[in-house]
Design an enzyme around this catalytic site. Structure first.
Site, PDB file in Angstrom:
ATOM      1  N   ASP A  26      10.891 -18.711  -4.757  1.00 41.09           N
ATOM      2  CA  ASP A  26      11.004 -18.343  -3.332  1.00 41.09           C
ATOM      3  C   ASP A  26      11.046 -16.827  -3.131  1.00 41.09           C
ATOM      4  O   ASP A  26      11.211 -16.345  -2.008  1.00 41.09           O
ATOM      5  CB  ASP A  26      12.247 -18.988  -2.710  1.00 41.09           C
ATOM      6  CG  ASP A  26      13.530 -18.550  -3.419  1.00 41.09           C
ATOM      7  OD1 ASP A  26      13.475 -17.642  -4.273  1.00 41.09           O
ATOM      8  OD2 ASP A  26      14.593 -19.123  -3.106  1.00 41.09           O
TER       9      ASP A  26
ATOM     10  N   LYS B 257      -3.109  22.431  12.659  1.00 44.58           N
ATOM     11  CA  LYS B 257      -3.915  21.471  13.424  1.00 44.58           C
ATOM     12  C   LYS B 257      -4.173  22.023  14.821  1.00 44.58           C
ATOM     13  O   LYS B 257      -3.242  22.446  15.495  1.00 44.58           O
ATOM     14  CB  LYS B 257      -3.115  20.178  13.599  1.00 44.58           C
ATOM     15  CG  LYS B 257      -3.472  19.073  12.650  1.00 44.58           C
ATOM     16  CD  LYS B 257      -2.745  17.813  13.093  1.00 44.58           C
ATOM     17  CE  LYS B 257      -2.923  16.733  12.058  1.00 44.58           C
ATOM     18  NZ  LYS B 257      -2.186  15.524  12.342  1.00 44.58           N
TER      19      LYS B 257
ATOM     20  N   THR C 183      -1.382   5.719   5.057  1.00 45.69           N
ATOM     21  CA  THR C 183      -2.698   5.219   5.493  1.00 45.69           C
ATOM     22  C   THR C 183      -3.823   6.099   4.963  1.00 45.69           C
ATOM     23  O   THR C 183      -4.991   5.704   4.986  1.00 45.69           O
ATOM     24  CB  THR C 183      -2.808   5.217   7.017  1.00 45.69           C
ATOM     25  OG1 THR C 183      -2.752   6.580   7.479  1.00 45.69           O
ATOM     26  CG2 THR C 183      -1.695   4.408   7.667  1.00 45.69           C
ATOM     27  N   GLY C 184      -3.502   7.322   4.568  1.00 46.10           N
ATOM     28  CA  GLY C 184      -4.514   8.259   4.081  1.00 46.10           C
ATOM     29  C   GLY C 184      -5.169   9.058   5.199  1.00 46.10           C
ATOM     30  O   GLY C 184      -5.994   9.926   4.934  1.00 46.10           O
TER      31      GLY C 184
HETATM   32  C1  R5P Z   1       4.025  13.450   7.467  1.00 43.65           C
HETATM   33  O1  R5P Z   1       4.984  14.012   7.993  1.00 43.65           O
HETATM   34  C2  R5P Z   1       3.987  13.212   6.006  1.00 43.65           C
HETATM   35  O2  R5P Z   1       4.307  14.380   5.307  1.00 43.65           O
HETATM   36  C3  R5P Z   1       2.649  12.675   5.548  1.00 43.65           C
HETATM   37  O3  R5P Z   1       1.667  13.662   5.859  1.00 43.65           O
HETATM   38  C4  R5P Z   1       2.307  11.389   6.231  1.00 43.65           C
HETATM   39  O4  R5P Z   1       3.354  10.471   6.081  1.00 43.65           O
HETATM   40  C5  R5P Z   1       1.040  10.825   5.629  1.00 43.65           C
HETATM   41  O5  R5P Z   1       0.744   9.627   6.252  1.00 43.65           O
HETATM   42  P1  R5P Z   1      -0.733   9.046   6.302  1.00 43.65           P
HETATM   43  O6  R5P Z   1      -1.233   8.937   4.900  1.00 43.65           O
HETATM   44  O7  R5P Z   1      -0.554   7.695   6.960  1.00 43.65           O
HETATM   45  O8  R5P Z   1      -1.551   9.971   7.131  1.00 43.65           O
END
Ligand code: R5P
Length: 280
Positions: A34, A183, A214-215
Site C-alpha cells: 500500500d 529579466k 519545470t525547467g
Molecule cells: C526560483 O526562485 C528558483 O531559484 C528557480 O529558478 C525556480 O524554482 C526554477 O523553477 P523552474 O525550473 O520551474 O523554472
C-alpha cells in the site's frame, strides 16, 4: 559515529560514508504494497553520534525520515544530526493568503523533534532556518559546482539576482567571471533575459540555479544566451526536481547536471565533501 542512509539519499550517504571513512550502518527498508514504509536499524546505536541522511522529496520521503528518526530515538544515542540534502517545501515559507499552511514551518518543527542539529544544502529561502529552534545550517553547493566546471566554463551565471551569491562563490573558486540575468518584459508575450553587465558572446557559460523544476527558467535563459552568442551553455542546479518533460525543453543546453541532493541520472555532482567538512 554511525551513518544511517534513507532510501532517498542512498548515493549521497554512501559517498559521505566514503569521505568520512565510515561503514554505513546496517538497516532494513521496505515499502508495503500500500506504499507505507518500514524501517529497521540492525546495529546497536547506544552512545553513538548518529548521522541520518534523507532528502525530503517527494512527500513519501518525509514520512520515511520521521520513521528513521523514531527508530534512532529508541536508542540512548549521544546525538543525532539530521541531514536533509534537499529541504522540500521551502518555497511555501509564509502564508501568502489567509488560511494557508506555512509548509516550511510545519516540516521544520517536526524535523528537529529528535535531532540535535539539522543540516541542509542551498535551502531555497534562508528565512526558513528561523523556524528551527535547534542548531541548523544550509551549506553551499558552490564549491561542488566549481569542482565540476573547472576548465569547462568562462562565466557562471545565476538566472536571477537572488542566486547571485552562489554564482559569485563558484566563480571565485574557479577564477572566472560571474553575473546574474536580468529579466525585462518587452511585451505580453516576450521576456528578455540578459546578463546584468557581461557579454556572453563567444563564451562558454554555466547557468547555476538552486532548483530546476519545470525547467522553464533555465530553458528561457539558455535560449536567450544562445541568441546573445554564447558558444556552450551548461545548466546546473543543486536540486534537480525535474518535473514532467523538463529535458525536452532544455535543448539549447549542451549539458544539464544536478548535485546528488535529489538523486537522478543527472546527479553528476556530489555534495558529500561539503557535508563531510562539518564533521571536521
Ligand atoms: C526560483 O526562485 C528558483 O531559484 C528557480 O529558478 C525556480 O524554482 C526554477 O523553477 P523552474 O525550473 O520551474 O523554472
Amino acid at each position: 559515529m554511525k551513518i544511517i542512509r534513507g532510501s532517498a539519499s542512498r548515493r549521497l550517504a554512501g559517498e559521505l560514508a566514503k569521505v568520512l571513512g565510515l561503514e554505513l550502518t546496517k538497516t532494513e527498508f521496505q515499502r508495503f504494497p500500500d506504499g507505507e514504509a518500514y524501517v529497521r536499524i540492525l546495529e546497536d546505536l547506544t552512545g553513538e553520534k548518529v548521522i541520518l541522511v534523507q532528502t525530503t522529496h517527494p512527500d513519501e520521503n518525509i514520512v520515511e525520515l520521521f520513521l528513521w528518526q523514531d527508530a534512532i530515538n529508541e536508542y540512548e544515542i549521544d546525538s543525532l544530526v539530521t541531514i536533509t540534502p534537499y529541504f522540500g517545501y521551502a518555497r511555501q515559507d509564509k502564508a501568502f493568503n489567509p488560511g494557508e499552511a506555512i509548509s516550511a514551518r510545519a516540516i521544520a518543527e517536526r524535523m528537529e523533534l529528535f535531532s540535535d542539529e539539522v543540516i541542509t544544502i542551498d535551502i531555497h529561502n534562508k528565512q526558513v532556518l528561523d523556524y528551527f529552534d535547534k542548531p541548523v545550517a544550509s551549506l553551499s553547493a558552490a564549491p561542488a559546482f566549481a569542482r565540476y566546471f573547472r576548465g569547462k566554463v568562462d562565466v557562471i551565471l545565476s538566472p536571477d539576482k537572488g542566486g547571485m551569491e552562489r554564482a559569485r562563490e563558484a566563480s571565485e573558486i574557479l577564477g572566472c567571471d560571474f553575473d546574474y540575468l536580468e529579466k525585462t518584459r518587452l511585451n505580453a508575450e516576450t521576456v528578455e533575459m540578459q546578463p546584468k553587465t557581461l557579454s556572453v558572446e563567444g563564451k562558454r557559460v554555466a547557468i547555476v540555479d538552486d532548483i530546476i523544476s519545470t525547467g522553464g527558467t533555465v530553458a528561457l535563459a539558455a535560449k536567450q544566451l544562445k541568441e546573445q552568442g554564447a558558444v556552450e551553455i551548461r545548466a546546473a542546479c543543486t536540486h534537480g526536481l525535474f518535473a514532467g518533460n523538463v529535458f525536452d525543453k532544455l535543448y539549447d543546453c549542451n549539458e544539464v547536471v544536478a548535485t546528488d541532493t535529489v538523486e537522478s541520472d543527472a546527479s553528476k555532482i556530489s555534495v558529500a565533501e561539503e557535508i563531510a567538512n562539518i564533521f571536521g
